[in-house]
Scaffold this motif. Structure first.
Motif, short mmCIF file in Angstrom:
data_model
loop_
_atom_site.label_atom_id
_atom_site.label_comp_id
_atom_site.label_asym_id
_atom_site.label_seq_id
_atom_site.Cartn_x
_atom_site.Cartn_y
_atom_site.Cartn_z
N SER A 17 0.83 -1.20 0.00
CA SER A 17 0.00 0.00 0.00
C SER A 17 0.86 1.26 0.00
O SER A 17 2.07 1.21 0.28
CB SER A 17 -0.91 -0.01 1.24
N GLY A 18 0.23 2.38 -0.29
CA GLY A 18 0.89 3.67 -0.13
C GLY A 18 0.67 4.26 1.24
O GLY A 18 1.20 5.33 1.54
N ASN A 19 -0.09 3.56 2.07
CA ASN A 19 -0.38 4.04 3.41
C ASN A 19 0.60 3.47 4.42
O ASN A 19 0.88 2.27 4.42
CB ASN A 19 -1.81 3.66 3.79
N PHE A 20 1.09 4.32 5.31
CA PHE A 20 2.10 3.91 6.28
C PHE A 20 1.59 2.80 7.19
O PHE A 20 2.28 1.80 7.41
CB PHE A 20 2.54 5.13 7.11
N GLY A 21 0.39 2.95 7.74
CA GLY A 21 -0.13 1.97 8.69
C GLY A 21 -0.31 0.60 8.09
O GLY A 21 -0.01 -0.42 8.73
N GLU A 22 -0.82 0.52 6.87
CA GLU A 22 -1.00 -0.76 6.21
C GLU A 22 0.34 -1.45 5.97
O GLU A 22 0.48 -2.66 6.18
CB GLU A 22 -1.72 -0.56 4.88
N ASN A 23 1.34 -0.67 5.53
CA ASN A 23 2.66 -1.25 5.30
C ASN A 23 3.30 -1.70 6.60
O ASN A 23 4.01 -2.72 6.64
CB ASN A 23 3.55 -0.23 4.60
N ALA A 24 3.08 -0.95 7.67
CA ALA A 24 3.62 -1.35 8.97
C ALA A 24 3.01 -2.66 9.44
O ALA A 24 3.71 -3.53 9.98
CB ALA A 24 3.37 -0.25 10.01
N ALA A 25 1.70 -2.84 9.24
CA ALA A 25 1.04 -4.09 9.61
C ALA A 25 1.59 -5.26 8.77
O ALA A 25 1.84 -6.35 9.29
CB ALA A 25 -0.47 -3.98 9.42
N TRP A 26 1.77 -5.02 7.48
CA TRP A 26 2.33 -6.04 6.59
C TRP A 26 3.73 -6.45 7.06
O TRP A 26 4.06 -7.63 7.11
CB TRP A 26 2.37 -5.50 5.17
N TRP A 27 4.55 -5.45 7.43
CA TRP A 27 5.91 -5.75 7.92
C TRP A 27 5.85 -6.57 9.19
O TRP A 27 6.61 -7.53 9.36
CB TRP A 27 6.67 -4.45 8.14
N TRP A 28 4.95 -6.24 10.10
CA TRP A 28 4.81 -7.00 11.34
C TRP A 28 4.42 -8.46 11.06
O TRP A 28 4.90 -9.38 11.71
CB TRP A 28 3.78 -6.34 12.25
N ILE A 29 3.54 -8.66 10.07
CA ILE A 29 3.12 -10.02 9.73
C ILE A 29 4.33 -10.81 9.24
O ILE A 29 4.49 -12.00 9.55
CB ILE A 29 1.99 -9.99 8.69
N MET A 30 5.21 -10.15 8.47
CA MET A 30 6.42 -10.83 8.01
C MET A 30 7.35 -11.16 9.18
O MET A 30 8.02 -12.20 9.18
CB MET A 30 7.16 -9.96 6.98
N VAL A 31 7.41 -10.28 10.18
CA VAL A 31 8.22 -10.55 11.37
C VAL A 31 7.69 -11.77 12.10
O VAL A 31 8.46 -12.64 12.54
CB VAL A 31 8.26 -9.31 12.29
N LEU A 32 6.37 -11.87 12.24
CA LEU A 32 5.79 -13.05 12.89
C LEU A 32 6.08 -14.32 12.08
O LEU A 32 6.37 -15.37 12.66
CB LEU A 32 4.28 -12.86 13.05
N ALA A 33 6.00 -14.23 10.75
CA ALA A 33 6.33 -15.38 9.91
C ALA A 33 7.79 -15.75 10.07
O ALA A 33 8.14 -16.95 10.13
CB ALA A 33 6.01 -15.07 8.45
N PHE A 34 8.66 -14.76 10.15
CA PHE A 34 10.09 -15.01 10.36
C PHE A 34 10.31 -15.76 11.68
O PHE A 34 11.07 -16.74 11.73
CB PHE A 34 10.85 -13.68 10.38
#
Length: 465
Positions: free
Chosen positions: A379-396
């Protein structure tokens, strides 16, 4: 038509055979339930409490997508098309089912549903739920593989993007800049803070470090901090050295320090006999150095400063802009690196310890951005991208737990692309047998024994609580 050219063709399976191309992926769901991850997600996130997809099914679907190799939200269509895996998912996750008023037609959320879900994180205060989920996951891992020492590697990484609302980073391109804290002994990311690309790398590090310390699980007795030059912030160093944290007290640190002109003057005064060999090319020495920021106060703490020098293989031409400091000494040009510490270890051991930061913690950045989908922001939205990044951290972290708790051996050191090839992306047939679903793998497949052994380990983890 010549033999061998287009010697086969593709046809749709109109019978809908229960085949899956992801026969190893259910292991991750087994482990997630054993570690209490879906329950934690449901407890700390409540974005859709009345109808639609549950938080647990939404987040777990995106994690599984990333582990399987999906790179964007639209790849959920491929996951939904894997009818064998969806059948397994329905059977394994009955408590995470839909809250639809109408009859459900899907097992995996649609891309449009995911985008609507992520849009809720425009309210960035909701991101705190991910912090608590990750703390629960680290605590569950710690109970099963305990470590009394936490060496924390704090480092930021740039995630390049072409999003319109992103800011230019210090590298000259648009990016976001998550700040990560990696627990070296457990190989987990214990904290992350998603930031804009123009945020200075040393911004507000003390607050982030305090939050990390507060979230470390029980059983940790000793904490050490490592960082590159961005961590050379005097309030952070003072906090660590004074033992201000009520639980951990004094925190030992080894942090790169900037090689200023004042520092280089002190290096030039080091006698030749005081230089010691670190390896075949590099040498190190202790430097008597007190920066102005500490000297202004009579109570300022004096830390141990070290310098590492390495002769340059090629001479530096006039006007060259190098990413590191250099010093000419007796006709030889050296590359310099500075290090500050409050530890009493011998210099060679301490320097080697600080260099170890560049291994797994920086590899974690690459895994998030390249092996998982952290580098493909939705997304172009900061909050959506931050949530996506957190999901990748949990997957990691779930993947790290899989390697260390269930796979073991040589698999611990393998990157996720190797584990996808040898474990996750396996063909299998889903069969109903004796009121159970059975995943049948090809006979004599070399990964069958690994799957069976990993499942037994997960079962023992579940029974041990």
């Amino acid at each position: 038509m010549p033999q061998g050219l287009l010697a086969y063709k593709y046809e749709e399976d109109r019978k809908g055979s229960a085949m899956t191309a992801l026969a190893g992926l259910p292991l991750y769901l087994d482990l997630a339930f054993t570690l209490g991850l879906p329950e934690s997600i449901g407890h700390h996130l409540s974005l859709r409490p009345h109808q639609g997809w549950t938080d647990s099914r939404m987040i777990m679907s995106l994690m599984l997508l990333a582990l399987a190799g999906g790179e964007c939200v639209d790849d959920l269509k491929v996951l939904e098309a894997d009818k064998g895996f969806c059948r397994l998912l329905e059977r394994m996750e009955p408590t995470l089912s839909l809250r639809f008023r109408r009859e459900k037609t899907r097992v995996v959320p649609s891309p449009s549903s995911v985008f609507r879900y992520l849009a809720a994180f425009h309210d960035t205060s909701l991101l705190d739920g991910f912090t608590r989920i990750n703390r629960d996951l680290a605590a569950s891992f710690q109970r099963r593989r305990s470590s009394s020492v936490a060496t924390l590697d704090m480092d930021a990484t740039l995630v390049e993007t072409a999003k319109k609302n992103a800011f230019f980073s210090y590298e000259g391109y648009k990016a976001y800049q998550p700040l990560q804290v990696f627990w070296a002994e457990q190989e987990l990311l214990v904290h992350t803070e998603f930031r804009n690309g123009n945020t200075p790398a040393n911004h507000d590090l003390l607050r982030v470090f305090k939050e990390t310390l507060d979230g470390l699980p029980q059983g940790v007795k000793k904490v050490r901090l490592r960082s590159d030059g961005a961590g050379y912030v005097h309030d952070l160093l003072a906090y660590c050295d004074k033992g201000a944290h009520p639980r951990f007290g004094r925190v030992e640190f080894a942090i790169s320090c900037p090689v200023t002109e004042a520092f280089k003057r002190e290096v030039s005064l080091v006698p030749d006999e005081e230089w010691k060999n670190l390896d075949s090319r590099r040498q190190w020495a202790t430097v008597v150095f007190v920066p102005n920021a500490l000297a202004h106060s009579k109570k300022g703490q004096t830390y141990r400063y070290f310098v590492i020098r390495e002769p340059l293989r090629q001479p530096v031409l006039p006007g060259m802009d190098l990413p590191f400091a250099t010093l000419d000494h007796k006709g030889v040009q050296y590359k310099l690196r500075g290090l500050v510490s409050n530890m009493e270890w011998a210099g060679e051991r301490l320097i080697t310890f600080s260099y170890e930061r560049c291994g797994k913690s920086e590899e974690a950045h690459a895994v998030l951005k390249e092996d998982l989908a952290g580098g493909k922001l939705p997304s172009g939205n900061f909050g959506e991208n931050a949530a996506w990044w957190w999901i990748m951290v949990l997957a990691f972290n779930l993947h790290a737990a899989m390697k260390q708790l269930a796979l073991g051996g040589s698999w611990v050191q393998k990157r996720i692309k190797a584990i996808r090839f040898g474990l996750i992306n396996l063909p299998g047939r889903i069969v109903d047998h004796a009121r159970q679903l059975v995943i049948r793998i090809a006979r004599y497949h070399p990964s069958f024994a690994l799957l069976a052994e990993a499942r037994q380990k997960i079962m023992r983890l579940a029974l041990s609580g």
